[in-house]
Design a protein around this motif. Structure first.
Motif, PDB file in Angstrom:
ATOM      1  N   ALA A  13      44.725  28.969 -23.593  1.00  0.00           N
ATOM      2  CA  ALA A  13      43.714  28.102 -23.000  1.00  0.00           C
ATOM      3  C   ALA A  13      44.202  27.509 -21.681  1.00  0.00           C
ATOM      4  O   ALA A  13      43.477  27.520 -20.671  1.00  0.00           O
ATOM      5  N   ALA A  14      45.432  26.991 -21.681  1.00  0.00           N
ATOM      6  CA  ALA A  14      45.975  26.388 -20.465  1.00  0.00           C
ATOM      7  C   ALA A  14      46.165  27.430 -19.367  1.00  0.00           C
ATOM      8  O   ALA A  14      45.749  27.227 -18.216  1.00  0.00           O
ATOM      9  N   TYR A  71      38.751  30.295 -17.312  1.00  0.00           N
ATOM     10  CA  TYR A  71      37.923  29.294 -17.974  1.00  0.00           C
ATOM     11  C   TYR A  71      37.736  28.110 -17.037  1.00  0.00           C
ATOM     12  O   TYR A  71      38.616  27.797 -16.228  1.00  0.00           O
ATOM     13  N   ASP A  72      36.593  27.446 -17.161  1.00  0.00           N
ATOM     14  CA  ASP A  72      36.317  26.278 -16.329  1.00  0.00           C
ATOM     15  C   ASP A  72      36.865  24.991 -16.941  1.00  0.00           C
ATOM     16  O   ASP A  72      37.032  23.990 -16.241  1.00  0.00           O
ATOM     17  N   ALA A  73      37.114  25.008 -18.244  1.00  0.00           N
ATOM     18  CA  ALA A  73      37.656  23.836 -18.934  1.00  0.00           C
ATOM     19  C   ALA A  73      38.094  24.278 -20.319  1.00  0.00           C
ATOM     20  O   ALA A  73      37.693  25.342 -20.807  1.00  0.00           O
ATOM     21  N   PHE A 129      43.547  21.259 -14.489  1.00  0.00           N
ATOM     22  CA  PHE A 129      42.330  21.791 -15.096  1.00  0.00           C
ATOM     23  C   PHE A 129      41.724  20.708 -15.982  1.00  0.00           C
ATOM     24  O   PHE A 129      42.353  19.681 -16.257  1.00  0.00           O
ATOM     25  N   ILE A 130      40.509  20.935 -16.432  1.00  0.00           N
ATOM     26  CA  ILE A 130      39.793  19.963 -17.258  1.00  0.00           C
ATOM     27  C   ILE A 130      40.124  20.219 -18.725  1.00  0.00           C
ATOM     28  O   ILE A 130      39.983  21.338 -19.224  1.00  0.00           O
ATOM     29  N   ALA A 163      33.121  19.731 -15.115  1.00  0.00           N
ATOM     30  CA  ALA A 163      33.166  21.044 -14.462  1.00  0.00           C
ATOM     31  C   ALA A 163      32.069  21.165 -13.409  1.00  0.00           C
ATOM     32  O   ALA A 163      32.287  21.745 -12.336  1.00  0.00           O
ATOM     33  N   ALA A 164      30.887  20.614 -13.698  1.00  0.00           N
ATOM     34  CA  ALA A 164      29.794  20.659 -12.732  1.00  0.00           C
ATOM     35  C   ALA A 164      30.149  19.859 -11.483  1.00  0.00           C
ATOM     36  O   ALA A 164      29.875  20.294 -10.350  1.00  0.00           O
ATOM     37  N   ARG A 165      30.763  18.703 -11.695  1.00  0.00           N
ATOM     38  CA  ARG A 165      31.167  17.888 -10.546  1.00  0.00           C
ATOM     39  C   ARG A 165      32.226  18.620  -9.713  1.00  0.00           C
ATOM     40  O   ARG A 165      32.187  18.612  -8.481  1.00  0.00           O
TER      41      ARG A 165
END
Length: 332
Positions: A102-103, A111-113, A287-288, A322-324
């Motif tokens: 994941a990281a 991945y976005d988050a 990352f988020i 993620a959108a921000r």
């Protein structure tokens, strides 16, 4: 526009994590959901929950839409099939491998988050692997200085120290450590939450914030000098405030976030009023990462009755962040 890709980790195989992922996948969440875990674990969890799930191997492609009940999979095999409620240290490496994917996937842009379900720290330590938590693992993996924050719609609380015994807390609150933590919190409130001039309330370590040194000198010797120095840099900092009155409504109107000195100083307030809506957020990572605010609920594991509210809240916060982040990149 393609959907954001959320990596989901199931945490402790014997806990409720896989069932929570199944419940999340059944919602109409507007995201491409990629579960990083064992295929059989998810299938068994879906059966226990009575939920029809469509598992598809993740090929890294983007989706324009997702049907409720559909879930992509990055398969990481278990060492041994789970027994609900009974963690097995033989699966410790599986858990860590899912976190690493994941990281690394977030840092590589796959991945976005990442949204994490709860794990059992004791089981990993029982396997002979030193492990103190998700936050510390991701910090080491990303080589980043991080801060743990728990956030509900009404309150944000960051921690100066995390998983330490109470006896070890005073020595850990050094001027350098406190300065670093406050700078991270300040910067991330600006970057992640869009606050141009965030207001941070800093709690004292001792009862009544030390009461002028009569109940401890940490406020006088460490906290006040650090806060004064950072105020001169332009930060808006309140405190050190007595923890027993910092959360009353009249005080809350004056700050955007709280920095507590230790784990149990402020989190009981947050969880008592918004347990099912509170999200664990790691500040300072490249990352988020969001997570549930609860444990593995071993007593509920296998029953199909675990409440997914906190995981759903964590996924929604990850999507908002993620959108921000995407908007900021488009403006650059």
């Amino acid at each position: 526009m393609p959907l954001p890709r959320l990596a989901l980790t199931a945490g402790e195989p014997a806990g409720v994590g896989a069932e929570l992922l199944i419940r999340l996948a059944a919602t109409p969440l507007a995201a491409s959901l990629v579960a990083i875990t064992d295929r059989g674990l998810l299938q068994r969890a879906a059966s226990r929950c009575g939920v029809a799930i469509e598992l598809t191997d993740d090929d890294g492609s983007h989706q324009a839409a997702r049907r409720p009940g559909s879930l992509r999979l990055h398969h990481v095999p278990l060492a041994i099939e789970e027994v609900p409620g009974r963690p097995d240290p033989r699966n410790a490496r599986h858990v860590l491998d899912t976190l690493a994917e994941a990281a690394d996937g977030c840092m590589a842009g796959r991945y976005d988050a990442v949204v994490t379900a709860p794990l059992q720290k004791s089981s990993i330590n029982d396997a002979g692997i030193r492990f103190s938590g998700h936050t510390e693992f991701f910090a080491e993996r990303a080589r980043a200085d991080v801060v743990m924050m728990l956030a509900s719609p009404e309150l944000r609380v960051a921690l100066a120290t995390t998983h330490l015994s109470l006896a070890a807390v005073p020595a850990a609150i050094t001027p350098a450590a406190l300065t670093r933590t406050l700078r991270i919190v300040h910067a991330e409130l600006q970057r992640k939450f869009g606050m141009a001039a965030p207001r941070i309330a800093v709690l004292g370590l001792n009862p009544h914030a030390g009461e002028g040194g009569h109940l401890g000198r940490e406020e006088i010797d460490t906290l006040i000098p650090v806060l004064d120095a950072l105020r001169r840099e332009g930060m808006q900092l309140l405190g050190p405030l007595p923890a027993d009155t910092a959360f009353v409504p009249a005080q809350r109107a004056h700050y955007d976030a709280v920095l507590a000195m230790y784990h149990d100083q402020a989190l009981p307030v947050l969880k008592s009023e918004a347990f099912d809506r509170t999200v664990n957020l790691t500040l300072g990572l490249p990352f988020i990462r969001t997570s549930v605010d609860h444990g593995t609920a071993l007593d509920l594991a296998g029953s199909g009755r675990a409440d997914p509210s906190s995981l759903i809240a964590a996924a929604n916060l990850a999507l908002a962040l993620a959108a921000r982040q995407r908007e900021e990149h488009e403006e650059e």
